[in-house]
Scaffold this motif. Structure first.
Motif, mmCIF file in Angstrom:
data_model
loop_
_atom_site.group_PDB
_atom_site.id
_atom_site.type_symbol
_atom_site.label_atom_id
_atom_site.label_comp_id
_atom_site.label_asym_id
_atom_site.label_seq_id
_atom_site.Cartn_x
_atom_site.Cartn_y
_atom_site.Cartn_z
ATOM 1 N N ALA A 5 0.841 -1.199 0.000
ATOM 2 C CA ALA A 5 0.000 0.000 0.000
ATOM 3 C C ALA A 5 0.874 1.245 0.000
ATOM 4 C CB ALA A 5 -0.906 -0.013 1.219
ATOM 5 N N PRO A 64 -0.951 -3.761 2.443
ATOM 6 C CA PRO A 64 -2.312 -3.326 2.759
ATOM 7 C C PRO A 64 -2.810 -4.027 4.026
ATOM 8 C CG PRO A 64 -2.188 -4.171 0.509
ATOM 9 C CD PRO A 64 -0.847 -4.342 1.100
ATOM 10 N N SER B 12 -5.142 -3.984 -3.192
ATOM 11 C CA SER B 12 -4.345 -2.809 -3.534
ATOM 12 C C SER B 12 -3.960 -2.763 -5.009
ATOM 13 C CB SER B 12 -3.084 -2.786 -2.680
ATOM 14 O OG SER B 12 -2.344 -3.964 -2.914
#
Lengths: 410, 285
Positions: A5, A64, B12
């Motif tokens: 992320a 993430p 993501s």
């Protein structure tokens, strides 16, 4: 497949500090330009500029759904890193890739206007933090309930108590739904109960909603409960990264090992702090006197000086708070140096390791001159070890003087 | 936790990636500006709310000041200096000159002081900084609307009904705002670095009051007309008078052309300078 992320590689940030003063006014600039020209003509060099690398070659990546904490001393680059990630300032070198919507909370209540009502500020603050109007409307009731300010919704926030203000501000931020949430030391405000609620909310955001959270705090307890990974910044570089427990452990042992001395060149600040422990060195006996000497340097007079001193335990939890404010005893109101001596006639702290955090500032809300954190480590020991048990650091924070009366009832 | 469960974010790899690097900030600037348009609205709304909450007299300020100025300027230019009025009541000439002038003053002042006034936002949150000076125009525009609404009956009272020319008024309002924003962008960006520029604004406005034909009309000053036309606001004042007084005054077309070109140059250069310095705002503000 999932990509990180947050991906940071070779990140550096340089600030340039002009030698004398910053060019706050046109006159300064003209003056400096003239001198610069003069120096160049005479010595062939321009004006001296000082470079300061707030961050240097920092690289890391966060998956993430990970919750990562950042720790480090003041000035280690934590805030700069968050500012770059939040796009407030640009990096000097390096690259960052962010996957997902980013919301950052560097301060509680950014953009709150004192004259607007609670209701109005929710919308304003929400918009500033990047929420759409429809999104705010949808979550409005939830925000109000979380902040517990229903009755004061139409009161201007300048009439709110500071607790209400913080609750409302945090409530708005807590209802952001970004994929990546960046949070600076914001839990330091508010009462304990609300702090707990906020921590719960953040835990909820992280664990149940699978969002990525990057979190800076001096509260190592919060750090340990919230995060699984941790990044330790040291003078703008990554000192260590890994599982939170390990990083915090290493960080604490470094803190306890004693800090380097600070030098304040011609600036207002805390020049030196010393403690005189009853046991000599860093050993303080319980119930015995202790003396703290603080040397302040103030090239200019400080008009309304306030000095406050916290004693923190090894988990950096504040245990006690001592202070001297100008309205009790005036000090440092002419230029020069001042020594403040604080005497504690009987130290009643529980056994354990402690250190000091000292603030030199104007009255709350005013200018902060200096913060000295992690100074003067000392250990409290008791002479009166019992035969039955040993003193342990985790049984209490401090001891009250007390007496017992025994009356046998018949 | 009392909040209802919310959807988990998508993986993501499906999310748009944002790359930050030195000098890259401009990549999505205009798209971001559009995305943050709601924030611009909120900031404008905040300024208006605060203005009308703090000042008890609120709207009255937008009225009292121009009324007093109208009387004074009528006296100075009409009675003392005996400037020609060309058959239009002098107070109306002044009033219609003050309308655009007040709009400019408000917009220029607002935009010019906007960044320093919002420094707490700039150092804590990201958004395209251009939003700040642009949203600062709103208060000036509202004040103008109030003043305009109150001026029309006064014009009617003197028996001069505006004609179809009134339809062109928005164009002149736009021109005023472009000039004010262009100049305001320069001042506000410069003020971040040099606080001196705060003191330059009132100075510019003081001089501007006289080199802009607020208290007199240009069509009776053929010798000075071309010189006055160098000030982009001259054409705006002429134009608004023409709109409001039903074409009883003239528009000097070469002057108008100069004004439009100057306004465009001011805005373009203002945006250019603002964008160039923008990335360092948070570091030095």
């Amino acid at each position: 497949m999932s990509l990180p992320a947050i991906e940071v590689s070779g990140l550096s940030k340089r600030y340039v500090i002009e030698r004398e003063s910053r060019h706050d006014s046109l006159r300064d600039t003209l003056h400096h330009s003239a001198r610069k020209l003069w120096r160049r003509l005479r010595w062939g060099t321009g004006f001296e500029r000082e470079e300061f690398w707030a961050l240097r070659d920092v690289s890391f990546s966060i998956q993430p759904g990970e919750v990562v904490g950042i720790i480090g001393r003041n000035g280690a680059g934590k805030s700069t890193l968050l500012k770059i990630l939040s796009r407030i300032t640009e990096p000097t070198a390096g690259q960052i890739t962010l996957r997902g919507r980013v919301a950052s909370l560097l301060e509680v209540g950014t953009g709150f206007h004192p004259d607007l009502s609670g209701r109005e500020n929710i919308y304003l603050n929400g918009a500033i933090l990047g929420m759409q109007r429809a999104e705010i409307r949808k979550k409005f009731d939830e925000i109000v309930a979380f902040a517990e300010v229903e009755r004061f919704l139409d009161t201007p926030v300048k009439r709110y108590s500071s607790g209400m203000y913080v609750r409302l501000a945090f409530a708005v931020a807590a209802h952001l739904e970004p994929e990546i949430l960046i949070v600076d030391e914001v839990l330091a405000v508010g009462d304990a109960q609300f702090q707990k609620k906020c921590l719960g909310k953040m835990q909820d955001v992280a664990r149940n909603q699978g969002r990525t959270v990057l979190f800076v705090s001096h509260d190592l307890n919060a750090m340990a409960t919230l995060t699984n990974g941790c990044l330790w910044l040291q003078a703008g570089q990554v000192g260590m990264s890994g599982p939170t427990r390990e990083v915090i452990g290493a960080y604490l042992s470094r803190l306890a090992a004693g800090d380097e001395k600070r030098i304040q060149a011609n600036k207002t600040g805390i020049e030196r702090v010393e403690i005189e422990c009853s046991g000599g060195g860093i050993t303080q006996w319980f119930g015995e006197p202790m003396r703290i000497r603080i040397l302040l340097a103030h090239p200019q007079p400080i008009v309304r000086a306030c000095l406050s001193l916290q004693i923190l335990d090894s988990l950096r939890r504040p245990v006690t708070h001592l202070w001297i404010y100008h309205d009790q005893q005036t000090f440092a109101d002419s230029s020069g140096k001042t020594e403040l001596v604080c005497d504690l006639p009987k130290v009643r702290l529980n056994v354990g390791n402690y250190h000091l955090r000292i603030f030199l500032s104007e009255p709350p809300g005013g200018r902060e001159w200096d913060v000295l954190d992690g100074a003067c480590n000392f250990e409290v020991l008791r002479r009166d070890q019992s035969n039955l048990w040993g003193w342990r650091p985790d049984t209490a924070a401090y001891f009250e003087e007390n007496s017992w009366t025994i009356r046998k009832q018949t | 936790m009392d909040s209802p469960a919310t959807a988990t974010p998508p993986p993501s790899s499906e999310l748009p990636a944002l790359v930050l690097a030195a000098g890259r900030a401009s990549a999505h600037y205009w798209r971001d500006l559009w995305r943050y348009r709601e924030l611009a609205g909120f900031l404008a709304w905040r300024d208006i709310k605060v203005r009308y909450k703090q000042a008890v007299l609120g709207i009255a300020w937008a009225v009292v000041q121009p009324a007093v100025q109208t009387v004074l300027l009528t006296f100075v230019f009409g009675k003392l200096a005996k400037m020609p009025d060309g058959g239009v009541p002098y107070p109306l000439l002044v009033l219609c000159g003050l309308l655009p002038w007040q709009l400019f003053t408000g917009a220029f002042n607002g935009a010019g002081s906007s960044l320093v006034g919002n420094s707490h936002l700039i150092s804590k949150v990201y958004f395209p900084r251009l939003i700040v000076p642009v949203s600062a125009l709103a208060v000036a525009l509202l004040d103008f609307a109030v003043m305009l609404a109150l001026s029309l009956p006064v014009i009617a009272f003197f028996g001069l009904w505006p004609g179809w020319q009134l339809l062109l008024l928005p164009a002149f309002v736009l021109l005023t705002l472009v000039i004010a924003l262009g100049a305001g962008l320069w001042i506000t960006a410069l003020t971040v670095k040099f606080r001196d520029f705060r003191f330059i604004t009132p100075f510019i406005l003081q001089i501007g009051m006289f080199v802009t034909p607020v208290g007199y009309r240009t069509d009776f000053l053929p010798n000075w007309r071309d010189l006055l036309a160098l000030n982009p606001l001259s054409a705006v004042v002429d134009g608004m008078r023409w709109c409001l007084l039903g074409g009883r005054t003239e528009i000097y077309l070469p002057g108008l052309a100069t004004s439009i070109i100057t306004a465009a140059l001011l805005l373009i250069s203002g945006v250019w300078y603002f964008r160039r310095t923008e990335r360092s705002f948070a570091d030095i503000i």
